[in-house]
Design an enzyme around this catalytic site. Structure first.
Site, PDB file in Angstrom:
ATOM      1  N   TYR A   1      58.951  75.534  57.935  1.00 22.93           N
ATOM      2  CA  TYR A   1      59.103  76.981  57.789  1.00 22.93           C
ATOM      3  C   TYR A   1      57.927  77.716  58.420  1.00 22.93           C
ATOM      4  O   TYR A   1      58.100  78.614  59.252  1.00 22.93           O
ATOM      5  CB  TYR A   1      59.233  77.340  56.310  1.00 22.93           C
ATOM      6  CG  TYR A   1      59.175  78.824  56.032  1.00 22.93           C
ATOM      7  CD1 TYR A   1      60.169  79.678  56.497  1.00 22.93           C
ATOM      8  CD2 TYR A   1      58.117  79.382  55.301  1.00 22.93           C
ATOM      9  CE1 TYR A   1      60.111  81.052  56.240  1.00 22.93           C
ATOM     10  CE2 TYR A   1      58.053  80.740  55.040  1.00 22.93           C
ATOM     11  CZ  TYR A   1      59.055  81.570  55.513  1.00 22.93           C
ATOM     12  OH  TYR A   1      58.994  82.918  55.272  1.00 22.93           O
TER      13      TYR A   1
ATOM     14  N   ASP B   1      52.767  84.323  54.984  1.00 27.55           N
ATOM     15  CA  ASP B   1      51.497  83.646  54.673  1.00 27.55           C
ATOM     16  C   ASP B   1      51.558  82.154  55.003  1.00 27.55           C
ATOM     17  O   ASP B   1      50.523  81.494  55.110  1.00 27.55           O
ATOM     18  CB  ASP B   1      51.161  83.812  53.188  1.00 27.55           C
ATOM     19  CG  ASP B   1      52.220  83.212  52.276  1.00 27.55           C
ATOM     20  OD1 ASP B   1      53.374  83.687  52.327  1.00 27.55           O
ATOM     21  OD2 ASP B   1      51.921  82.271  51.526  1.00 27.55           O
TER      22      ASP B   1
ATOM     23  N   ASP C   1      74.637  88.344  65.904  1.00 27.82           N
ATOM     24  CA  ASP C   1      73.974  87.039  65.856  1.00 27.82           C
ATOM     25  C   ASP C   1      72.738  87.109  66.742  1.00 27.82           C
ATOM     26  O   ASP C   1      72.841  87.052  67.970  1.00 27.82           O
ATOM     27  CB  ASP C   1      74.924  85.940  66.336  1.00 27.82           C
ATOM     28  CG  ASP C   1      74.295  84.551  66.276  1.00 27.82           C
ATOM     29  OD1 ASP C   1      73.094  84.445  65.934  1.00 27.82           O
ATOM     30  OD2 ASP C   1      75.001  83.569  66.583  1.00 27.82           O
TER      31      ASP C   1
ATOM     32  N   LEU D   1      64.360  92.520  51.814  1.00 26.42           N
ATOM     33  CA  LEU D   1      63.673  93.586  52.539  1.00 26.42           C
ATOM     34  C   LEU D   1      64.656  94.507  53.244  1.00 26.42           C
ATOM     35  O   LEU D   1      64.495  95.738  53.233  1.00 26.42           O
ATOM     36  CB  LEU D   1      62.689  92.975  53.537  1.00 26.42           C
ATOM     37  CG  LEU D   1      61.806  93.941  54.307  1.00 26.42           C
ATOM     38  CD1 LEU D   1      61.007  94.838  53.357  1.00 26.42           C
ATOM     39  CD2 LEU D   1      60.856  93.171  55.237  1.00 26.42           C
TER      40      LEU D   1
END
Length: 285
Positions: free
Chosen positions: A126, A103, A37, A12
């Protein structure tokens, strides 16, 4: 307008870099971990104070879904702590924030396209860390737009399209799961949608969904990739249980895009049309 884009080397971030050339009046600053960072609070604080950003687009994420199960601490730093710091110092310096999510915050057991207000219930590390990142953004900076997406691919980085094209040339047959359904999403389309939000006169904070139109299984996706690229590789539909992974994948990842279309006038291309464009770009490389 001066814009900070994190995660510059990802799919992206790279697509946003390409599109930034269409906005000569804006100053884009693209960073990745080598230049900023975003898990280091002192670095983030100083960077904001030195640069005077009006907008932050956070594309950085720990996306190694399976590895996150055994490396939760790192995933949490990148997916939860970093968004919190970006939101905190964006607010302190009067900047808006666009944060990209996933999602995977949903359970994936539904059968209707997920709305922004549907119950979140992530299955693995995740999804849990990405959900925590969303919550941190909203708690720290109410002037935040969160855009959840799914099944991202691009000409940049590693992704399903490039993997299939590589394997399709080397093998006569591939097994691909057919019991996971979603909407393949071209990162270039998502980047265009993000910039549409950024340039809108009415910046309406909240959670939005964006993926390409249409629905496919990974099996359907693979078939389309080979068809559009003229790769002669047979695709065999298989069950997810034949590919056991440390992290459980959502069986259903279709997102309802009505809110972002109505609020920001975003037009969403059909997934096969965008896939065709991506493959043409890859063939030119």
């Amino acid at each position: 307008m001066k814009i900070l884009v994190t995660g510059a080397y990802g799919q992206l971030g790279n697509e946003l870099n390409l599109l930034s050339k269409n906005y000569p009046g804006w100053e884009f600053v693209f960073t990745d971990v080598d230049s900023l960072d975003i898990t280091d609070e002192e670095q983030v604080k100083n960077y904001f104070e030195e640069n005077g950003f009006q907008l932050v687009i956070n594309c950085a994420a720990y996306t190694a879904v399976d590895k996150a199960e055994s490396d939760f601490e790192t995933a949490q730093k990148v997916n939860a702590l970093a968004p919190k710091l970006l939101a905190k110092y964006a607010k302190a310096n009067g900047a808006r924030l666009i944060h990209v999510s996933t999602d995977y915050v949903f359970s994936g057991v539904g059968h209707l396209p997920y709305n922004e207000v549907d119950e979140v219930a992530p299955n693995g590390a995740y999804g849990k860390t990405k959900l925590e990142g969303e919550q941190n953004c909203q708690a720290e900076n109410p002037d935040t737009v969160i855009i959840r997406t799914a099944w991202l691919y691009s000409t940049f980085g590693n992704n399903f399209v490039k993997t299939m094209l590589r394997l399709g040339v080397d093998r006569d047959e591939l097994g691909v799961v057919f019991d996971q359904v979603g909407s393949p999403t071209y990162a270039a389309d998502l980047a265009a949608a993000i910039l549409k939000v950024a340039e809108s006169e009415k910046f309406v904070p909240g959670i939005y969904h964006y993926s390409n139109e249409g629905v496919a299984s990974w099996y359907d996706f693979a078939l389309a990739i080979f068809e559009l690229s003229n790769v002669q590789c047979k695709v065999k539909p298989v069950l997810s249980e034949n590919f056991p992974t440390p992290a459980k994948r959502p069986a259903y990842s279709v997102l309802n895009k009505a809110k972002i279309k109505e609020t920001y006038g975003v037009e969403v291309p059909y997934w096969r049309d965008s896939l065709k464009i991506c493959i043409k770009h890859l063939e030119r490389e």
